[in-house]
Design a protein around this motif. Structure first.
Motif, PDB file in Angstrom:
ATOM      1  N   TYR A 472       0.825  -1.202   0.000  1.00 20.54           N
ATOM      2  CA  TYR A 472       0.000   0.000   0.000  1.00 20.54           C
ATOM      3  C   TYR A 472       0.867   1.263   0.000  1.00 20.54           C
ATOM      4  O   TYR A 472       0.397   2.366   0.279  1.00 20.54           O
ATOM      5  CB  TYR A 472      -0.970  -0.003   1.197  1.00 20.54           C
ATOM      6  CG  TYR A 472      -0.337  -0.156   2.552  1.00 20.54           C
ATOM      7  CD1 TYR A 472       0.086   0.961   3.286  1.00 20.54           C
ATOM      8  CD2 TYR A 472      -0.165  -1.412   3.106  1.00 20.54           C
ATOM      9  CE1 TYR A 472       0.655   0.823   4.527  1.00 20.54           C
ATOM     10  CE2 TYR A 472       0.393  -1.568   4.356  1.00 20.54           C
ATOM     11  CZ  TYR A 472       0.811  -0.449   5.070  1.00 20.54           C
ATOM     12  OH  TYR A 472       1.372  -0.595   6.314  1.00 20.54           O
ATOM     13  N   GLY A 473       2.136   1.110  -0.359  1.00 19.59           N
ATOM     14  CA  GLY A 473       3.033   2.251  -0.484  1.00 19.59           C
ATOM     15  C   GLY A 473       3.328   2.566  -1.944  1.00 19.59           C
ATOM     16  O   GLY A 473       2.762   1.969  -2.867  1.00 19.59           O
ATOM     17  N   SER A 474       4.252   3.498  -2.164  1.00 19.29           N
ATOM     18  CA  SER A 474       4.622   3.898  -3.526  1.00 19.29           C
ATOM     19  C   SER A 474       5.964   3.337  -3.949  1.00 19.29           C
ATOM     20  O   SER A 474       6.380   3.508  -5.099  1.00 19.29           O
ATOM     21  CB  SER A 474       4.641   5.438  -3.635  1.00 19.29           C
ATOM     22  OG  SER A 474       5.539   5.987  -2.682  1.00 19.29           O
ATOM     23  N   ASP A 475       6.684   2.676  -3.043  1.00 16.10           N
ATOM     24  CA  ASP A 475       7.961   2.058  -3.373  1.00 16.10           C
ATOM     25  C   ASP A 475       7.755   0.565  -3.602  1.00 16.10           C
ATOM     26  O   ASP A 475       6.703  -0.003  -3.289  1.00 16.10           O
ATOM     27  CB  ASP A 475       8.973   2.287  -2.249  1.00 16.10           C
ATOM     28  CG  ASP A 475       9.320   3.757  -2.075  1.00 16.10           C
ATOM     29  OD1 ASP A 475       9.361   4.469  -3.096  1.00 16.10           O
ATOM     30  OD2 ASP A 475       9.519   4.186  -0.918  1.00 16.10           O
ATOM     31  N   LEU A 476       8.821  -0.075  -4.110  1.00 21.12           N
ATOM     32  CA  LEU A 476       8.743  -1.505  -4.392  1.00 21.12           C
ATOM     33  C   LEU A 476       9.959  -2.225  -3.790  1.00 21.12           C
ATOM     34  O   LEU A 476      10.812  -2.758  -4.503  1.00 21.12           O
ATOM     35  CB  LEU A 476       8.671  -1.758  -5.896  1.00 21.12           C
ATOM     36  CG  LEU A 476       8.316  -3.205  -6.295  1.00 21.12           C
ATOM     37  CD1 LEU A 476       6.908  -3.567  -5.865  1.00 21.12           C
ATOM     38  CD2 LEU A 476       8.473  -3.374  -7.804  1.00 21.12           C
ATOM     39  N   PRO A 477      10.073  -2.234  -2.465  1.00 25.38           N
ATOM     40  CA  PRO A 477      11.193  -2.954  -1.845  1.00 25.38           C
ATOM     41  C   PRO A 477      11.014  -4.457  -2.022  1.00 25.38           C
ATOM     42  O   PRO A 477       9.899  -4.976  -1.980  1.00 25.38           O
ATOM     43  CB  PRO A 477      11.088  -2.558  -0.382  1.00 25.38           C
ATOM     44  CG  PRO A 477       9.644  -2.243  -0.171  1.00 25.38           C
ATOM     45  CD  PRO A 477       9.174  -1.651  -1.469  1.00 25.38           C
ATOM     46  N   LEU A 478      12.111  -5.171  -2.269  1.00 25.18           N
ATOM     47  CA  LEU A 478      12.074  -6.614  -2.421  1.00 25.18           C
ATOM     48  C   LEU A 478      12.393  -7.295  -1.097  1.00 25.18           C
ATOM     49  O   LEU A 478      13.074  -6.734  -0.230  1.00 25.18           O
ATOM     50  CB  LEU A 478      13.064  -7.069  -3.503  1.00 25.18           C
ATOM     51  CG  LEU A 478      12.830  -6.503  -4.905  1.00 25.18           C
ATOM     52  CD1 LEU A 478      13.908  -6.975  -5.860  1.00 25.18           C
ATOM     53  CD2 LEU A 478      11.446  -6.878  -5.412  1.00 25.18           C
ATOM     54  N   ALA A 479      11.930  -8.501  -0.968  1.00 20.34           N
ATOM     55  CA  ALA A 479      12.208  -9.271   0.252  1.00 20.34           C
ATOM     56  C   ALA A 479      13.682  -9.613   0.320  1.00 20.34           C
ATOM     57  O   ALA A 479      14.394  -9.671  -0.688  1.00 20.34           O
ATOM     58  CB  ALA A 479      11.371 -10.544   0.271  1.00 20.34           C
ATOM     59  N   GLN A 480      14.152  -9.844   1.550  1.00 28.10           N
ATOM     60  CA  GLN A 480      15.545 -10.171   1.851  1.00 28.10           C
ATOM     61  C   GLN A 480      16.507  -9.059   1.434  1.00 28.10           C
ATOM     62  O   GLN A 480      17.713  -9.288   1.293  1.00 28.10           O
ATOM     63  CB  GLN A 480      15.978 -11.489   1.188  1.00 28.10           C
ATOM     64  CG  GLN A 480      15.280 -12.720   1.705  1.00 28.10           C
ATOM     65  CD  GLN A 480      13.944 -12.976   1.030  1.00 28.10           C
ATOM     66  OE1 GLN A 480      13.850 -12.906  -0.199  1.00 28.10           O
ATOM     67  NE2 GLN A 480      12.924 -13.224   1.827  1.00 28.10           N
ATOM     68  N   GLY A 481      15.983  -7.867   1.221  1.00 23.38           N
ATOM     69  CA  GLY A 481      16.849  -6.717   0.872  1.00 23.38           C
ATOM     70  C   GLY A 481      17.461  -6.800  -0.490  1.00 23.38           C
ATOM     71  O   GLY A 481      18.454  -6.125  -0.778  1.00 23.38           O
ATOM     72  N   VAL A 482      16.890  -7.600  -1.368  1.00 22.28           N
ATOM     73  CA  VAL A 482      17.435  -7.759  -2.718  1.00 22.28           C
ATOM     74  C   VAL A 482      17.318  -6.442  -3.495  1.00 22.28           C
ATOM     75  O   VAL A 482      16.281  -5.775  -3.466  1.00 22.28           O
ATOM     76  CB  VAL A 482      16.713  -8.884  -3.473  1.00 22.28           C
ATOM     77  CG1 VAL A 482      17.124  -8.918  -4.948  1.00 22.28           C
ATOM     78  CG2 VAL A 482      16.969 -10.216  -2.810  1.00 22.28           C
ATOM     79  N   GLU A 483      18.419  -6.031  -4.170  1.00 18.50           N
ATOM     80  CA  GLU A 483      18.422  -4.842  -5.032  1.00 18.50           C
ATOM     81  C   GLU A 483      18.348  -5.311  -6.488  1.00 18.50           C
ATOM     82  O   GLU A 483      19.132  -6.162  -6.923  1.00 18.50           O
ATOM     83  CB  GLU A 483      19.699  -4.057  -4.810  1.00 18.50           C
ATOM     84  CG  GLU A 483      19.875  -3.512  -3.395  1.00 18.50           C
ATOM     85  CD  GLU A 483      19.282  -2.141  -3.234  1.00 18.50           C
ATOM     86  OE1 GLU A 483      19.024  -1.487  -4.271  1.00 18.50           O
ATOM     87  OE2 GLU A 483      19.065  -1.695  -2.085  1.00 18.50           O
ATOM     88  N   PHE A 484      17.426  -4.772  -7.236  1.00 18.88           N
ATOM     89  CA  PHE A 484      17.252  -5.155  -8.636  1.00 18.88           C
ATOM     90  C   PHE A 484      16.891  -3.890  -9.405  1.00 18.88           C
ATOM     91  O   PHE A 484      15.712  -3.576  -9.572  1.00 18.88           O
ATOM     92  CB  PHE A 484      16.171  -6.231  -8.773  1.00 18.88           C
ATOM     93  CG  PHE A 484      16.157  -6.930 -10.106  1.00 18.88           C
ATOM     94  CD1 PHE A 484      17.039  -7.951 -10.355  1.00 18.88           C
ATOM     95  CD2 PHE A 484      15.266  -6.557 -11.096  1.00 18.88           C
ATOM     96  CE1 PHE A 484      17.035  -8.616 -11.581  1.00 18.88           C
ATOM     97  CE2 PHE A 484      15.258  -7.200 -12.321  1.00 18.88           C
ATOM     98  CZ  PHE A 484      16.145  -8.237 -12.570  1.00 18.88           C
TER      99      PHE A 484
END
Length: 488
Positions: A472-484
């Motif tokens: 429900y936010g505007s960002d798209l963080p991935l699980a386990q801190g994965v950067e893509f």
């Protein structure tokens, strides 16, 4: 009144019209008491069940529970005639027949409450502005295969839960008790008529032999097969369903033991052993088959049991003072005789029936015949010197359904219930292994199949689990801190 005459009157009261090629013989006298049509068109039944599922799954669960409530009402009104039919067709004494129908009523009550308690979870997410939830959805059509010894209750265990979970049911009853199934379906139709908008194909019954059961097992539209029967049957059903990635709920054989310790209340123990070993003529999956008694009390206690067993009234199950009725048929009698030989004691009760006196057999070690389940009233007696030995004897069979211990020693009871104690799905203290309440999950481990029916969270077997993550936010963080990230 002959069983055939009584059956005709009961079926009329229950609204069942007989006729067909599948005959039912009463174990009371071996005579035909009715017949039904062999409805072997499993393909059509499964197609109708799948069509019913598409609409039934969308009905709110509390509304689905209303149908089960109405079914419970029909069962309450028909308790006495249905119980009498159970007695006539499978040979249970009247009290046990009444108890079986009450079990149907109880699971309906349980399922009605469950229809408002199909809960999921809210799960903490590691990502900001995210929420995780777990919810349960209807699974699909359920195939139910039942055995002769509980001709109506086991269907109800499955059907009541399946209905509130959103699943249609196709029932294949034992060909030895087809009249009971027809009577139950007549009551179910009344409940559906009162309900008003139950879809066609929601509750069906397909009568017949193994070919009917095999077709049900192999049909890919059946999402769950709940099968009750022998371990040999389960070995065939399990792989067949697994081949098509369906689910199974197996309730198979039992070889149940009771441990009696020196501190036990022996008056309490002997009453429990009597019912557990002799009830239903030893034809329960939870029947007590092995008695493990401490060597310091064994001789005197076994003599008490022999005296008590000798006083059991074996006879026509319709008589109020009868405690043990007939074996289901000649094959059951032969199985018992093959195990204990000419020591089998037949009782001259009703001509044409197979009536035997429950047998107590002394054993020094767990002999081969004891390791196999014989569906007859045979109680093997073993002696032990310390509790670890007794627990090892309890666990030294391939089945793992039910078990119990009689003790007034808190440490002994807790040891028996611990992770290193009984390896059975059911472990009781100061009651026998036979006879279960609706509130607890019923089933066992090892060659008993691992399935659970009836109470607790058994309902989950009839549903599919779905995990949902909501951002429900505007960002798209991935699980386990994965950067893509794509380079600019």
């Amino acid at each position: 009144m002959t069983p055939a005459d009584e059956a005709r009157k009961l079926l009329e009261r229950l609204g069942v019209t007989c006729g067909g090629s599948l005959e039912s013989r009463s174990p009371i006298d071996g005579q035909v008491i009715g017949s039904v049509a062999e409805e072997g068109d499993v393909t059509s039944a499964c197609a109708r069940a799948q069509e019913a599922f598409l609409s039934w799954r969308l009905v709110p669960a509390p509304r689905r529970g209303e149908l089960v409530r109405l079914l419970g009402e029909e069962l309450r009104a028909a308790k006495e005639p249905l119980a009498r039919l159970v007695t006539l067709e499978c040979g249970k004494i009247v009290q046990e027949g009444l108890g079986e129908v009450q079990e149907m009523i109880d699971i309906c009550d349980f399922a009605v409450g469950l229809s408002r308690q199909i809960y999921g979870l809210t799960i903490a997410s590691e990502r900001p502005n995210h929420r995780m939830i777990e919810q349960w959805h209807p699974l699909g059509p359920v195939g139910v295969i039942t055995a002769f010894n509980f001709p109506v209750a086991v269907w109800a265990w499955n059907a009541a839960l399946a209905l509130v979970c959103g699943d249609p049911v196709v029932w294949k009853p034992s060909e030895k008790v087809p009249l009971c199934a027809e009577a139950v379906m007549a009551l179910a139709r009344r409940a559906m008529e009162r309900f008003g908008d139950a879809p066609d194909g929601l509750l069906q019954c397909v009568q017949g032999g193994r070919d009917v059961g095999q077709a049900l097992v192999e049909d890919e539209r059946i999402a769950l097969v709940s099968a009750t029967g022998s371990t040999a049957m389960g070995r065939k059903v399990g792989p067949k369903v697994a081949e098509r990635f369906g689910r199974v709920l197996l309730e198979l054989g039992g070889n149940n033991a009771t441990i009696v310790t020196p501190s036990a209340d022996l008056d309490l123990a002997e009453r429990a052993i009597l019912f557990s070993a002799a009830g239903t003529a030893g034809q329960r999956c939870t029947t007590l088959r092995r008695l493990i008694v401490h060597e310091s009390i064994a001789d005197a206690f076994v003599e008490r049991l022999k005296s008590l067993f000798a006083r059991i009234k074996v006879g026509d199950p319709r008589d109020a003072d009868t405690l043990v009725g007939p074996l289901i048929d000649a094959s059951a009698f032969e199985a018992m005789r093959n195990v204990i030989g000419e020591t089998i004691e037949q009782v001259d009760a009703v001509p044409g029936g197979y009536y035997v006196r429950p047998a107590i057999v002394e054993a020094d070690v767990q002999q081969g015949t004891m390791l196999k389940e014989t569906f007859a009233p045979i109680l093997y007696v073993l002696r032990y010197s310390d509790l670890d030995e007794a627990i090892a004897l309890n666990n030294a069979v391939s089945q793992g359904l039910s078990s119990s211990i009689f003790t007034n020693d808190l440490r002994e009871s807790e040891r028996f219930l611990s992770a290193s104690g009984s390896d059975c799905g059911i472990a009781n203290v100061n009651i026998g292994p036979s006879g279960a309440e609706i509130g607890g999950a019923f089933g066992g481990e090892k060659e008993t199949g691992g399935g659970r029916e009836s109470g607790s969270d058994s309902w989950r077997a009839y549903m599919r689990r779905q995990t949902n993550t909501i951002n429900y936010g505007s960002d798209l963080p991935l699980a386990q801190g994965v950067e893509f990230k794509v380079a600019p």
